[in-house]
Design a protein around this motif. Structure first.
Motif, PDB file in Angstrom:
ATOM      1  N   TYR A   1       0.857  -1.180   0.000  1.00  0.00           N
ATOM      2  CA  TYR A   1       0.000   0.000   0.000  1.00  0.00           C
ATOM      3  C   TYR A   1       0.892   1.228   0.000  1.00  0.00           C
ATOM      4  CZ  TYR A   1      -3.879  -3.088   1.098  1.00  0.00           C
ATOM      5  OH  TYR A   1      -4.823  -4.073   1.041  1.00  0.00           O
ATOM      6  N   VAL A   2       0.480   2.230  -0.776  1.00  0.00           N
ATOM      7  CA  VAL A   2       1.239   3.477  -0.878  1.00  0.00           C
ATOM      8  C   VAL A   2       0.306   4.619  -0.502  1.00  0.00           C
ATOM      9  CG1 VAL A   2       2.558   4.980  -2.416  1.00  0.00           C
ATOM     10  CG2 VAL A   2       2.648   2.504  -2.730  1.00  0.00           C
ATOM     11  N   ALA A   3       0.813   5.581   0.276  1.00  0.00           N
ATOM     12  CA  ALA A   3      -0.011   6.704   0.722  1.00  0.00           C
ATOM     13  C   ALA A   3       0.647   8.029   0.359  1.00  0.00           C
ATOM     14  CB  ALA A   3      -0.235   6.627   2.234  1.00  0.00           C
TER      15      ALA A   3
ATOM     16  N   GLY B   1       5.713  -1.402  -9.719  1.00  0.00           N
ATOM     17  CA  GLY B   1       4.382  -1.982  -9.591  1.00  0.00           C
ATOM     18  C   GLY B   1       3.330  -1.121 -10.247  1.00  0.00           C
ATOM     19  N   GLU B   2       2.130  -1.677 -10.339  1.00  0.00           N
ATOM     20  CA  GLU B   2       1.014  -1.003 -10.997  1.00  0.00           C
ATOM     21  C   GLU B   2      -0.109  -0.783  -9.981  1.00  0.00           C
ATOM     22  OE1 GLU B   2      -1.744  -1.640 -15.006  1.00  0.00           O
ATOM     23  OE2 GLU B   2      -0.852  -3.372 -13.993  1.00  0.00           O
ATOM     24  N   VAL B   3      -0.717   0.396 -10.013  1.00  0.00           N
ATOM     25  CA  VAL B   3      -1.832   0.707  -9.127  1.00  0.00           C
ATOM     26  C   VAL B   3      -3.064  -0.055  -9.610  1.00  0.00           C
ATOM     27  CG1 VAL B   3      -3.388   2.514  -8.274  1.00  0.00           C
ATOM     28  CG2 VAL B   3      -0.934   2.987  -8.544  1.00  0.00           C
ATOM     29  N   VAL B   4      -3.579  -0.945  -8.761  1.00  0.00           N
ATOM     30  CA  VAL B   4      -4.746  -1.744  -9.139  1.00  0.00           C
ATOM     31  C   VAL B   4      -6.013  -1.279  -8.434  1.00  0.00           C
ATOM     32  CG1 VAL B   4      -3.409  -3.777  -9.744  1.00  0.00           C
ATOM     33  CG2 VAL B   4      -4.198  -3.493  -7.386  1.00  0.00           C
ATOM     34  N   GLU B   5      -5.846  -0.490  -7.368  1.00  0.00           N
ATOM     35  CA  GLU B   5      -7.017   0.055  -6.670  1.00  0.00           C
ATOM     36  C   GLU B   5      -6.572   1.296  -5.912  1.00  0.00           C
ATOM     37  OE1 GLU B   5     -10.726  -1.639  -3.959  1.00  0.00           O
ATOM     38  OE2 GLU B   5      -9.090  -2.951  -4.593  1.00  0.00           O
TER      39      GLU B   5
ATOM     40  N   ALA C   1      -3.144   3.899  -2.295  1.00  0.00           N
ATOM     41  CA  ALA C   1      -3.202   3.050  -3.492  1.00  0.00           C
ATOM     42  C   ALA C   1      -2.721   1.651  -3.151  1.00  0.00           C
ATOM     43  CB  ALA C   1      -2.339   3.626  -4.602  1.00  0.00           C
ATOM     44  N   LYS C   2      -3.372   0.671  -3.737  1.00  0.00           N
ATOM     45  CA  LYS C   2      -2.913  -0.711  -3.639  1.00  0.00           C
ATOM     46  C   LYS C   2      -2.053  -0.980  -4.870  1.00  0.00           C
ATOM     47  CE  LYS C   2      -4.735  -5.424  -3.172  1.00  0.00           C
ATOM     48  NZ  LYS C   2      -5.992  -6.222  -3.121  1.00  0.00           N
ATOM     49  N   LEU C   3      -0.808  -1.361  -4.644  1.00  0.00           N
ATOM     50  CA  LEU C   3       0.163  -1.521  -5.729  1.00  0.00           C
ATOM     51  C   LEU C   3       0.514  -2.995  -5.879  1.00  0.00           C
ATOM     52  CD1 LEU C   3       1.731   0.728  -7.415  1.00  0.00           C
ATOM     53  CD2 LEU C   3       3.706   0.098  -6.043  1.00  0.00           C
TER      54      LEU C   3
ATOM     55  N   GLU D   1      -1.532   3.314 -13.087  1.00  0.00           N
ATOM     56  CA  GLU D   1      -0.247   3.992 -13.258  1.00  0.00           C
ATOM     57  C   GLU D   1       0.870   3.142 -12.639  1.00  0.00           C
ATOM     58  OE1 GLU D   1       0.840   7.567 -11.157  1.00  0.00           O
ATOM     59  OE2 GLU D   1      -0.811   7.285  -9.745  1.00  0.00           O
ATOM     60  N   ILE D   2       2.084   3.383 -13.105  1.00  0.00           N
ATOM     61  CA  ILE D   2       3.252   2.618 -12.651  1.00  0.00           C
ATOM     62  C   ILE D   2       4.051   3.484 -11.677  1.00  0.00           C
ATOM     63  CG2 ILE D   2       5.386   1.496 -13.385  1.00  0.00           C
ATOM     64  CD1 ILE D   2       4.025   0.958 -16.069  1.00  0.00           C
ATOM     65  N   LEU D   3       4.487   2.882 -10.581  1.00  0.00           N
ATOM     66  CA  LEU D   3       5.294   3.569  -9.577  1.00  0.00           C
ATOM     67  C   LEU D   3       6.538   2.733  -9.255  1.00  0.00           C
ATOM     68  CD1 LEU D   3       2.455   4.722  -7.139  1.00  0.00           C
ATOM     69  CD2 LEU D   3       3.600   6.103  -8.883  1.00  0.00           C
ATOM     70  N   VAL D   4       7.581   3.426  -8.798  1.00  0.00           N
ATOM     71  CA  VAL D   4       8.845   2.769  -8.426  1.00  0.00           C
ATOM     72  C   VAL D   4       9.009   2.852  -6.913  1.00  0.00           C
ATOM     73  CG1 VAL D   4      11.347   2.776  -8.688  1.00  0.00           C
ATOM     74  CG2 VAL D   4       9.898   3.342 -10.644  1.00  0.00           C
ATOM     75  N   LEU D   5       9.301   1.718  -6.278  1.00  0.00           N
ATOM     76  CA  LEU D   5       9.542   1.661  -4.838  1.00  0.00           C
ATOM     77  C   LEU D   5      11.046   1.780  -4.587  1.00  0.00           C
ATOM     78  CD1 LEU D   5       7.222  -1.385  -4.002  1.00  0.00           C
ATOM     79  CD2 LEU D   5       6.615   1.022  -4.158  1.00  0.00           C
ATOM     80  N   GLU D   6      11.447   2.781  -3.785  1.00  0.00           N
ATOM     81  CA  GLU D   6      12.873   3.036  -3.555  1.00  0.00           C
ATOM     82  C   GLU D   6      13.446   2.096  -2.490  1.00  0.00           C
ATOM     83  OE1 GLU D   6      14.580   4.800  -5.367  1.00  0.00           O
ATOM     84  OE2 GLU D   6      13.634   6.664  -5.991  1.00  0.00           O
TER      85      GLU D   6
END
Length: 618
Positions: A13-15, A39-43, A83-85, A25-30
């Motif tokens: 989960y990302v906040a 990962g991709e936001v699915v919800e 967001a759920k990633l 959308e695609i995000l990068v986890l540092e």
């Protein structure tokens, strides 16, 4: 943005307080220890003070909320975006909670999103959720598509979706699924346009007479490619058909079985007994009719006619011939002979035996898209023959090459059909089903591929559905179809829930090439269907045109008295091609007078219809 709550190897989960998350959308986890997984936001959802905590039915659990509070979020007053990633690749161990999260640069995710060269792949649309990458997309991928959203045209903002047709050698066959109005046929049109661009030999069965590529969409202007030399439309019974002398007894049995509800064993026996090699339609049809007549009249009836003194020599010879046929085929059941006759006559009346498939073969050899049009039942019959014919031409060539022989070249090809559940239904035998099933299972080895579109994936043969390695899933409402698609694809539970609410033209692409589901907006097509006009607009336009035509004739006769209606009506019917009666004419005059097109004036003795008064008239 940062990771919050409990993490796993697959999902986190990302906040964020500052930005909202976009679905897909695609995000990068540092997380350096995991080499910055993506990962991709699915919800996604937002919390604020207007939502009673604990009353929501979201995916965010108590542990995530506690985590947010511990790192400084004021759940009671701040708006918190969560967001759920889902990670693209499973991590060896869970992501560390609290690591920063950022949006990627295009080059970091190019290999995830782009699987083909834009000049050699099929440019089908734009990947949803990649709008943030639009500024960093390379020049080779910019301005590749235009899209229509909410009835308005817009330019490309994100990453174009490219499908590499060469991967069909490894992952063959495509399925296009979606309910009425979902954009399924529109998406199929875009796929076929790209087939023509790449000059891939393609055979399309079109039961709706809508796969016409001659009318370009005006909004494209000069940017729209001209497909004039890339496609060919033929109609069964007119330009193409079956050359009867080339049919073997087995092929004729399959063909006649396809024209009705299958053939019984006695009917098959009739064909095997009466059909001769190189028979023309007329020779076989005459033999069938003569045997039918001989059995129907019987030996006693024929001998009685034979001894008739009034018979001419020609008639005597005919009776002799019938007696010979009776002795040879008299054991055949009359009902079976007549059943074969009925099926044969039905196909002949449809024009199936007046042409051959040379235009189809020539079009494929030229790398063109060949559209075969006709009624559904006729296409089922014809497709049984033509699919087998071209498949075996291709197969014989490949087998000859494998054995070191010089075979006659026939190109690899793609077979496309809408309403595919009519051609290969589940649990029911259909004429072309056997051939399509064989191509689905073995065609990859020989260069024969399928693109099957249907509104009802549940009704499509399961063996064929399982072989469709790429699936375009448009809006689908029925629970049984959604369940089937979930079984046959990697659609997640969240994506399955979204299926009934997708906008027309949005599609999930489940592809073995990508290894995941990609959410795509199909691009605007260069051409449009002849059925694109709204039928209610058509109704209004025809009514206005008819009114204008008839009113012109009526106004030339004004003033009209009700005693003259028959004379005026005669002229209206003659000049306008109508077939009205006096009562209908009166009704239309009343409507026009109510609308102000003409004026109705009544007196105790007569009713008069006249021109409406003009401004300034007294």
């Amino acid at each position: 943005m940062q990771v919050v709550g409990v993490t796993t190897q697959q999902e986190v989960y990302v906040a964020s307080k500052e930005r909202k998350f976009r679905i897909n959308e695609i995000l990068v986890l540092e997380d350096r220890e995991l080499d910055h997984p993506r990962g991709e936001v699915v919800e996604t959802l937002s919390y604020n003070r207007l939502i009673p905590m604990g009353m929501d039915k979201s995916v965010v659990d108590t542990q995530v909320i506690q985590s947010l509070e511990q790192i400084g979020y004021d759940i009671g007053s701040d708006e918190v975006n969560v967001a759920k990633l889902r990670l693209f690749a499973e991590a060896p161990y869970p992501v560390r909670t609290g690591v920063p999260v950022r949006a990627p640069r295009f080059e970091e995710v190019r290999r995830l999103l782009v699987k083909a060269d834009p000049d050699e792949g099929m440019v089908l649309g734009e990947i949803r959720g990649t709008e943030a990458l639009g500024d960093t997309v390379g020049p080779d991928l910019q301005n590749r598509v235009r899209l229509i959203e909410n009835g308005e045209w817009r330019d490309q903002r994100g990453v174009p979706f490219l499908f590499d047709i060469r991967t069909m050698q490894q992952y063959p066959h495509i399925g296009v699924f979606g309910g009425s109005g979902s954009g399924k046929s529109f998406g199929l049109r875009v796929i076929l346009e790209e087939m023509m661009k790449l000059q891939v030999p393609t055979l399309v069965f079109d039961p709706h007479f809508e796969m016409n590529f001659g009318e370009r969409v005006p909004e494209w202007g000069e940017d729209a490619p001209n497909y004039t030399d890339r496609w060919l439309a033929v109609q069964v019974g007119r330009e193409v058909g079956i050359h009867f002398p080339e049919l073997s007894s087995k092929e004729l049995i399959n063909l006649l079985g396809a024209s009705g509800s299958g053939l019984s064993d006695p009917m098959s026996n009739v064909i095997q007994s009466l059909h001769r090699r190189r028979d023309s339609y007329y020779s076989f049809s005459d033999r069938l009719a003569n045997v039918s007549q001989a059995i129907e009249e019987g030996e006693k009836g024929l001998k009685k006619r034979f001894h008739d003194e009034d018979l001419s020599p020609t008639e005597v010879e005919r009776v002799k011939h019938l007696l010979e046929l009776l002795s040879q085929y008299g054991s055949l059941p009359l009902s079976s002979v007549k059943g074969v006759q009925w099926r044969l006559n039905r196909l002949e009346k449809a024009g199936l035996f007046t042409q051959d498939i040379k235009m189809v073969e020539q079009g494929l050899e030229q790398g063109r898209l060949v559209v075969i049009q006709g009624d559904t039942w006729l296409l089922q019959v014809f497709s049984t023959y033509v699919v087998n014919s071209i498949y075996w031409k291709r197969r014989e060539y490949r087998d000859a090459r494998m054995n070191g022989k010089e075979g006659t070249f026939f190109p690899p090809f793609v077979i496309v059909t809408d309403e595919a559940h009519n051609f290969a239904p589940k649990g029911v035998d259909a004429p072309p089903k056997k051939a399509l099933k064989e191509i689905a299972q073995e065609g990859r080895k020989y260069g024969a591929f399928l693109i099957l579109a249907t509104q009802r994936p549940t009704l499509l043969d399961e063996t064929i559905t399982a072989q469709l390695n790429t699936k375009f899933v448009f809006r689908t409402v029925r629970g049984t179809d959604i369940a089937t698609l979930r079984e046959e694809t990697d659609l997640t539970q969240e994506e399955g829930k979204r299926l009934p609410y997708l906008r027309s033209g949005d599609t999930f692409v489940s592809s073995a090439v990508y290894g995941r589901t990609v959410f795509v907006r199909v691009r605007a097509s260069y051409t449009h269907s002849p059925h694109v006009s709204n039928p209610f607009d058509e109704l209004r336009a025809v009514r206005v045109e008819q009114d204008d035509q008839i009113l012109k004739v009526v106004r030339e006769q004004l003033p009209i008295f009700d005693t003259e209606l028959l004379d005026v009506l005669t002229q209206v019917n003659r000049e306008c091609g109508c077939n009205w009666e006096v009562n209908r004419f009166k009704q239309e005059l009343e409507r026009w007078s109510a609308n102000g097109e003409i004026v109705k004036k009544e007196s105790p003795f007569v009713t008069r219809y006249d021109q409406p008064a003009k401004d300034g008239d007294i």
